[in-house]
Motif scaffolding. Structure first.
Motif, PDB file in Angstrom:
ATOM      1  N   CYS A  70       0.845  -1.194   0.000  1.00  0.00           N
ATOM      2  CA  CYS A  70       0.000   0.000   0.000  1.00  0.00           C
ATOM      3  C   CYS A  70       0.877   1.240   0.000  1.00  0.00           C
ATOM      4  CB  CYS A  70      -0.858   0.078   1.260  1.00  0.00           C
ATOM      5  SG  CYS A  70      -2.171  -1.121   1.360  1.00  0.00           S
ATOM      6  N   ALA A  71       0.448   2.252  -0.753  1.00  0.00           N
ATOM      7  CA  ALA A  71       1.060   3.571  -0.622  1.00  0.00           C
ATOM      8  C   ALA A  71       0.340   4.242   0.540  1.00  0.00           C
ATOM      9  CB  ALA A  71       0.881   4.378  -1.896  1.00  0.00           C
ATOM     10  N   VAL A  72       1.092   4.781   1.477  1.00  0.00           N
ATOM     11  CA  VAL A  72       0.520   5.443   2.650  1.00  0.00           C
ATOM     12  C   VAL A  72       0.901   6.912   2.586  1.00  0.00           C
ATOM     13  CG1 VAL A  72       0.464   5.506   5.167  1.00  0.00           C
ATOM     14  CG2 VAL A  72       0.744   3.313   3.988  1.00  0.00           C
ATOM     15  N   ILE A  73      -0.111   7.758   2.575  1.00  0.00           N
ATOM     16  CA  ILE A  73       0.101   9.204   2.523  1.00  0.00           C
ATOM     17  C   ILE A  73      -0.116   9.773   3.914  1.00  0.00           C
ATOM     18  CG2 ILE A  73      -0.608  11.370   1.433  1.00  0.00           C
ATOM     19  CD1 ILE A  73       0.482   9.125  -0.517  1.00  0.00           C
ATOM     20  N   VAL A  74       0.885  10.512   4.393  1.00  0.00           N
ATOM     21  CA  VAL A  74       0.779  11.167   5.694  1.00  0.00           C
ATOM     22  C   VAL A  74       0.963  12.675   5.495  1.00  0.00           C
ATOM     23  CG1 VAL A  74       1.550   9.129   6.971  1.00  0.00           C
ATOM     24  CG2 VAL A  74       3.233  10.837   6.278  1.00  0.00           C
ATOM     25  N   SER A  75       0.545  13.426   6.487  1.00  0.00           N
ATOM     26  CA  SER A  75       0.656  14.884   6.412  1.00  0.00           C
ATOM     27  C   SER A  75       2.113  15.312   6.392  1.00  0.00           C
ATOM     28  CB  SER A  75      -0.076  15.532   7.594  1.00  0.00           C
ATOM     29  OG  SER A  75       0.442  15.057   8.817  1.00  0.00           O
ATOM     30  N   GLY A  76       2.327  16.531   5.936  1.00  0.00           N
ATOM     31  CA  GLY A  76       3.674  17.089   5.881  1.00  0.00           C
ATOM     32  C   GLY A  76       3.942  17.937   7.114  1.00  0.00           C
ATOM     33  N   HIS A  77       4.702  19.016   6.922  1.00  0.00           N
ATOM     34  CA  HIS A  77       5.001  19.962   7.988  1.00  0.00           C
ATOM     35  C   HIS A  77       5.219  21.322   7.342  1.00  0.00           C
ATOM     36  CE1 HIS A  77       9.121  19.322   6.653  1.00  0.00           C
ATOM     37  NE2 HIS A  77       8.949  18.043   6.861  1.00  0.00           N
ATOM     38  N   LYS A  78       5.628  22.312   8.096  1.00  0.00           N
ATOM     39  CA  LYS A  78       5.768  23.682   7.584  1.00  0.00           C
ATOM     40  C   LYS A  78       6.558  23.765   6.283  1.00  0.00           C
ATOM     41  CE  LYS A  78       5.940  25.304  12.262  1.00  0.00           C
ATOM     42  NZ  LYS A  78       6.806  25.823  13.277  1.00  0.00           N
ATOM     43  N   VAL A  79       7.686  23.087   6.228  1.00  0.00           N
ATOM     44  CA  VAL A  79       8.556  23.138   5.055  1.00  0.00           C
ATOM     45  C   VAL A  79       7.988  22.302   3.909  1.00  0.00           C
ATOM     46  CG1 VAL A  79      10.904  22.689   4.243  1.00  0.00           C
ATOM     47  CG2 VAL A  79      10.533  23.485   6.566  1.00  0.00           C
ATOM     48  N   ASN A  80       7.150  21.317   4.228  1.00  0.00           N
ATOM     49  CA  ASN A  80       6.618  20.401   3.225  1.00  0.00           C
ATOM     50  C   ASN A  80       5.099  20.287   3.342  1.00  0.00           C
ATOM     51  OD1 ASN A  80       5.979  18.325   1.488  1.00  0.00           O
ATOM     52  ND2 ASN A  80       6.945  16.741   2.711  1.00  0.00           N
ATOM     53  N   PRO A  81       4.357  21.216   2.749  1.00  0.00           N
ATOM     54  CA  PRO A  81       2.900  21.161   2.838  1.00  0.00           C
ATOM     55  C   PRO A  81       2.290  20.059   1.970  1.00  0.00           C
ATOM     56  CG  PRO A  81       3.565  22.971   1.431  1.00  0.00           C
ATOM     57  CD  PRO A  81       4.819  22.400   2.024  1.00  0.00           C
TER      58      PRO A  81
END
Length: 142
Positions: free
Chosen positions: A24-35
């Motif tokens: 499975c490809a799992v997408i997680v949230s980023g952070h300030k530098v990586n929206p």
């Protein structure tokens, strides 16, 4: 202050060929530098691992299922979605991952990033899954 947990570089891939029956490809949230967020591969069913590339000129990192929640918590991330990926050639994906753990990944921000790393593995497995924009939050990995 210690660095947040991202997994460990492996000298030997902990995954067996049979593990590539469940990917499975799992997408997680980023952070300030990586929206745009971040992409990991979840491989295996009962004894499963997450593998990803994180940051410039790093080796791929592996984390067992038991440390995934730790990864999310320490990095201030949340899971957004999972996309199952069918691999017609699991052996090709397994071999590609073995090849990729031997050399640092040259990070290119929007290109040659975490998504393109995962695409390289699944495409070696015979799948066309991936993302057009290389921005995980913006589109499905499929």
């Amino acid at each position: 202050m210690s660095k947040p947990y991202e997994g460990a570089a492996m000298l030997v891939c902990p995954l067996e060929l049979s593990d590539f029956q469940h990917v499975c490809a799992v997408i997680v949230s980023g952070h300030k530098v990586n929206p745009c967020g971040h992409t990991l591969l979840h491989i295996g069913k009962s004894w499963s691992w997450y593998v990803h590339i994180s940051g410039p000129y790093n080796l791929p990192k592996f984390m067992p299922q038991s440390n995934y929640m730790r990864y999310l918590k320490e990095n201030g991330k949340r899971e957004i979605r999972r996309s199952p990926i069918k691999l017609p050639n699991p052996k090709g994906a397994h071999e590609k991952l073995h090849e990729l753990i031997e050399k640092p990944w040259i990070w290119g921000a929007v290109v040659h990033n975490c998504t393109s790393f995962e695409e390289e593995v699944v495409r070696a497995g015979g799948s066309n899954a991936g993302q057009y924009f290389n921005c995980p939050i913006a589109e499905r990995f499929g």
